[in-house]
Design an enzyme around this catalytic site. Structure first.
Site, PDB file in Angstrom:
ATOM      1  N   TYR A  50      47.883  47.468  38.226  1.00 27.49           N
ATOM      2  CA  TYR A  50      47.290  47.872  36.948  1.00 27.49           C
ATOM      3  C   TYR A  50      46.120  48.808  37.183  1.00 27.49           C
ATOM      4  O   TYR A  50      45.536  48.860  38.261  1.00 27.49           O
ATOM      5  CB  TYR A  50      46.793  46.642  36.164  1.00 27.49           C
ATOM      6  CG  TYR A  50      45.640  45.947  36.838  1.00 27.49           C
ATOM      7  CD1 TYR A  50      45.857  44.915  37.740  1.00 27.49           C
ATOM      8  CD2 TYR A  50      44.325  46.350  36.602  1.00 27.49           C
ATOM      9  CE1 TYR A  50      44.803  44.306  38.379  1.00 27.49           C
ATOM     10  CE2 TYR A  50      43.258  45.736  37.243  1.00 27.49           C
ATOM     11  CZ  TYR A  50      43.506  44.708  38.136  1.00 27.49           C
ATOM     12  OH  TYR A  50      42.459  44.122  38.775  1.00 27.49           O
ATOM     13  N   SER A  80      37.026  42.528  43.374  1.00 29.59           N
ATOM     14  CA  SER A  80      37.800  41.519  42.629  1.00 29.59           C
ATOM     15  C   SER A  80      37.193  41.237  41.253  1.00 29.59           C
ATOM     16  O   SER A  80      35.982  41.045  41.119  1.00 29.59           O
ATOM     17  CB  SER A  80      37.861  40.219  43.436  1.00 29.59           C
ATOM     18  OG  SER A  80      38.470  39.219  42.642  1.00 29.59           O
ATOM     19  N   GLY A  84      55.411  40.463  49.420  1.00 33.75           N
ATOM     20  CA  GLY A  84      54.879  39.182  48.981  1.00 33.75           C
ATOM     21  C   GLY A  84      54.936  38.996  47.472  1.00 33.75           C
ATOM     22  O   GLY A  84      55.290  37.913  46.990  1.00 33.75           O
ATOM     23  N   ALA A  89      60.235  44.200  47.984  1.00 33.81           N
ATOM     24  CA  ALA A  89      60.639  42.916  48.579  1.00 33.81           C
ATOM     25  C   ALA A  89      59.513  42.358  49.443  1.00 33.81           C
ATOM     26  O   ALA A  89      59.758  41.670  50.426  1.00 33.81           O
ATOM     27  CB  ALA A  89      61.918  43.105  49.394  1.00 33.81           C
ATOM     28  N   LYS A 138      46.953  35.120  51.720  1.00 37.35           N
ATOM     29  CA  LYS A 138      47.824  34.185  50.994  1.00 37.35           C
ATOM     30  C   LYS A 138      48.712  33.349  51.927  1.00 37.35           C
ATOM     31  O   LYS A 138      49.043  32.214  51.623  1.00 37.35           O
ATOM     32  CB  LYS A 138      48.684  34.935  49.970  1.00 37.35           C
ATOM     33  CG  LYS A 138      47.853  35.482  48.800  1.00 37.35           C
ATOM     34  CD  LYS A 138      48.728  36.136  47.753  1.00 37.35           C
ATOM     35  CE  LYS A 138      47.888  36.723  46.634  1.00 37.35           C
ATOM     36  NZ  LYS A 138      48.701  37.293  45.551  1.00 37.35           N
TER      37      LYS A 138
END
Ligand code: NDP
Length: 281
Positions: free
Chosen positions: A225, A15, A133, A131, A69
């Site tokens: 990305y 991350s 999250g 379609a 999430k």
């Protein structure tokens, strides 16, 4: 006193959030630290409770990434309208009374990045491919920009139709455009913007659309990305003559900046961060 923040997910070592928020903190002169915490399966609730406990982690806020999430959505005692619409939370904030607010800054981060790239949305035809999250998180912020037509398409078509039905019940009051869903084969014509919200680029694959649909589009934006490199979707679009083909690093920075603003009350300068991380898109 130094305030504590972190990102939680699994995996987490890759991350960039700690680097991004440390950069934002230095830029805005905020006294905070920001770590990265691995969440073992089944431990989310305990780990987050400890993080926010004033006697333990004493955390002020955190970001949440894959696959937590939905756990964060369930953990939050209060939800922003964006978190509610997305059905997912990427930002938690401890409130003064100890309750925890859940927000989702992904979609607004995308909109801010599209604005940075001068990709106008009002009155435009926009296609979302995917379609999952991420797609669900960007629909409300895109509708709020008063697009003329928003079409959702997905490999498993049923999911696209379900998302469409869900958001038909949540259209912003001033929305006068069209929201619809179709099958991959049903995608025809020229879109001003195609957004890749699938995980296909992770596998090095481009969009599953006819070449002419991509070639006719005004711009292509891949939520995924690669730093200073084209994703598979960007490469596919450029090879078909689309000059405006962008990756989602700007979105990542923008959603982080919006989390930072929620926590600290100051919006960092994302252009400086883009330059710092020397990203071209
Ligand atoms: P999900 O796993 O929830 O959804 C994946 C989507 O990709 C589904 O629509 C799925 O279709 C589709 N898909 C997967 N494989 C294929 C295939 N072979 N052919 C066609 N469609 C396929 O992932 P997320 O929505 O969470 O993430 C999607 C992307 O968004 C990821 O690349 C992620 O990195 C990126 N992202 C970027 C952010 C940023 O800040 N830049 C923020 C959030 C996400 P089906 O339903 O048929 O399985």
């Amino acid at each position: 006193m130094t305030a504590h923040y972190a990102v939680f997910g699994n995996p987490i070592a890759h991350s960039l959030s700690p680097q991004i928020h440390t950069f934002f903190a230095a830029q805005t002169k905020q006294d905070l630290d920001y770590g990265a915490k691995l969440v073992e399966p089944g431990s989310f609730h305990t780990v987050i409770q400890e993080f926010f406990d004033p006697q333990c982690g004493n955390g002020s806020g955190c970001n949440i990434t894959v696959p937590c999430k939905l756990d964060a959505y369930n953990f939050a005692s209060e939800l922003s309208s964006y978190a509610e619409a997305a059905g997912a939370v990427n930002t938690l904030q401890r409130l003064e009374d100890g309750r925890v607010l859940g927000d989702n800054t992904d979609g607004r981060g995308l909109v801010l990045d599209l604005q940075r790239l001068s990709l106008h949305l009002a009155g435009r035809r926009v296609l979302i491919v995917g379609a999952g999250g991420a797609a669900r998180g960007i629909i409300l912020p895109l509708l709020e920009q008063r697009v003329e037509e928003l079409t959702i398409v997905n490999r498993t078509a049923q999911k696209a139709f379900e998302l469409c039905q869900l958001f038909e019940r949540r259209l912003p009051e001033d929305f006068s455009g069209t929201l619809n869903a179709t099958t991959l084969e049903g995608v025809k014509g020229a879109y001003d913007l195609i957004i890749n919200a699938t995980s296909l680029s992770l596998k090095g694959q481009g969009l599953p659309l006819q070449d002419e649909v991509i070639a006719q589009s005004g711009a292509v934006y891949d939520l995924m990305y690669k730093l200073n490199e084209n994703t598979a979707t960007q490469a596919q679009a450029r090879a078909l003559g689309v000059k405006k083909a962008y990756g989602g690093f700007g979105m990542l920075l923008m959603q982080a900046a919006l989390s930072f603003e929620l926590w600290r009350g100051v919006l960092p300068d994302v252009d400086a961060a883009l330059e710092h991380f020397s990203c071209r898109s």
